[in-house]
Design a protein around this motif. Structure first.
Motif, PDB file in Angstrom:
ATOM      1  N   VAL A   1       0.769  -1.179  -0.090  1.00  0.00           N
ATOM      2  CA  VAL A   1      -0.121  -0.094  -0.005  1.00  0.00           C
ATOM      3  C   VAL A   1       0.759   1.302   0.066  1.00  0.00           C
ATOM      4  N   LEU A   2       2.059   1.239   0.860  1.00  0.00           N
ATOM      5  CA  LEU A   2       2.919   2.301   0.781  1.00  0.00           C
ATOM      6  C   LEU A   2       3.429   2.784  -0.645  1.00  0.00           C
ATOM      7  N   ILE A   3       3.897   1.587  -1.123  1.00  0.00           N
ATOM      8  CA  ILE A   3       4.449   1.790  -2.549  1.00  0.00           C
ATOM      9  C   ILE A   3       3.458   2.197  -3.786  1.00  0.00           C
TER      10      ILE A   3
ATOM     11  N   VAL B   1       0.681   3.793  -2.992  1.00  0.00           N
ATOM     12  CA  VAL B   1       0.511   5.288  -2.551  1.00  0.00           C
ATOM     13  C   VAL B   1       1.577   6.448  -3.200  1.00  0.00           C
ATOM     14  N   TRP B   2       2.895   6.183  -2.826  1.00  0.00           N
ATOM     15  CA  TRP B   2       4.122   6.539  -3.447  1.00  0.00           C
ATOM     16  C   TRP B   2       3.851   6.733  -4.788  1.00  0.00           C
ATOM     17  N   VAL B   3       3.569   5.934  -5.809  1.00  0.00           N
ATOM     18  CA  VAL B   3       3.747   5.752  -7.047  1.00  0.00           C
ATOM     19  C   VAL B   3       2.393   6.544  -7.471  1.00  0.00           C
ATOM     20  N   LEU B   4       1.173   6.488  -6.940  1.00  0.00           N
ATOM     21  CA  LEU B   4       0.068   7.332  -7.291  1.00  0.00           C
ATOM     22  C   LEU B   4       0.269   8.926  -7.008  1.00  0.00           C
ATOM     23  N   SER B   5       1.140   8.992  -5.929  1.00  0.00           N
ATOM     24  CA  SER B   5       1.484  10.349  -5.418  1.00  0.00           C
ATOM     25  C   SER B   5       2.394  11.007  -6.501  1.00  0.00           C
ATOM     26  N   LEU B   6       3.381  10.186  -7.308  1.00  0.00           N
ATOM     27  CA  LEU B   6       4.131  10.842  -8.087  1.00  0.00           C
ATOM     28  C   LEU B   6       3.258  11.086  -9.576  1.00  0.00           C
ATOM     29  N   ILE B   7       2.427  10.145  -9.854  1.00  0.00           N
ATOM     30  CA  ILE B   7       1.651  10.062 -11.048  1.00  0.00           C
ATOM     31  C   ILE B   7       0.797  11.530 -10.958  1.00  0.00           C
ATOM     32  N   SER B   8       0.135  11.775  -9.727  1.00  0.00           N
ATOM     33  CA  SER B   8      -0.664  12.959  -9.616  1.00  0.00           C
ATOM     34  C   SER B   8       0.084  14.319  -9.916  1.00  0.00           C
ATOM     35  N   HIS B   9       1.322  14.142  -9.819  1.00  0.00           N
ATOM     36  CA  HIS B   9       2.157  15.511 -10.089  1.00  0.00           C
ATOM     37  C   HIS B   9       2.259  15.622 -11.532  1.00  0.00           C
ATOM     38  N   ILE B  10       2.256  14.719 -12.479  1.00  0.00           N
ATOM     39  CA  ILE B  10       2.379  14.827 -13.732  1.00  0.00           C
ATOM     40  C   ILE B  10       1.271  15.528 -14.468  1.00  0.00           C
TER      41      ILE B  10
END
Length: 103
Positions: A90-92, A94-103
């Motif tokens: 879940v942590l990984i 969420v981190w990936v989704l967080s990075l994607i949301s900044h694109i």
């Protein structure tokens, strides 16, 4: 709808807050489990127990996870793998989704 750093969307705030707080939540769940399991260890010397407790408390997220996966004998193997593996996944995610949301 375009999102950038000057005009973040709700999704960016939502995922960003999860990405920020999730490591704290995992530490608050895993550290007591690891320390309780450590307190039940009968075959471990006091020095090893002190070193492991310092590692669990000083190295957040990684310390309790490593103790639970490598050393702990108090909990069932399936429970430890689900707790640590699921939390890490879940942590990984969420981190990936967080990075994607900044694109």
């Amino acid at each position: 709808m375009e999102t950038n750093y000057a005009n973040p969307s709700f999704w960016t705030y939502f995922i960003g807050s999860y990405a920020y707080y999730l490591p704290f939540v995992l530490t608050m769940v895993w550290a007591p489990l690891a320390l309780f399991g450590l307190s039940k260890q009968k075959d471990m010397t006091t020095i090893k127990q002190v070193v492991w407790s310092l590692f669990i408390l000083v190295v957040p997220v990684v310390g309790p996870a490593l103790y639970l996966l490598l050393v702990d004998t108090e909990y069932e193997k399936k429970f430890k793998h689900i707790a640590v593996g699921g939390g890490s996944a879940v942590l990984i995610l969420v981190w990936v989704l967080s990075l994607i949301s900044h694109i």
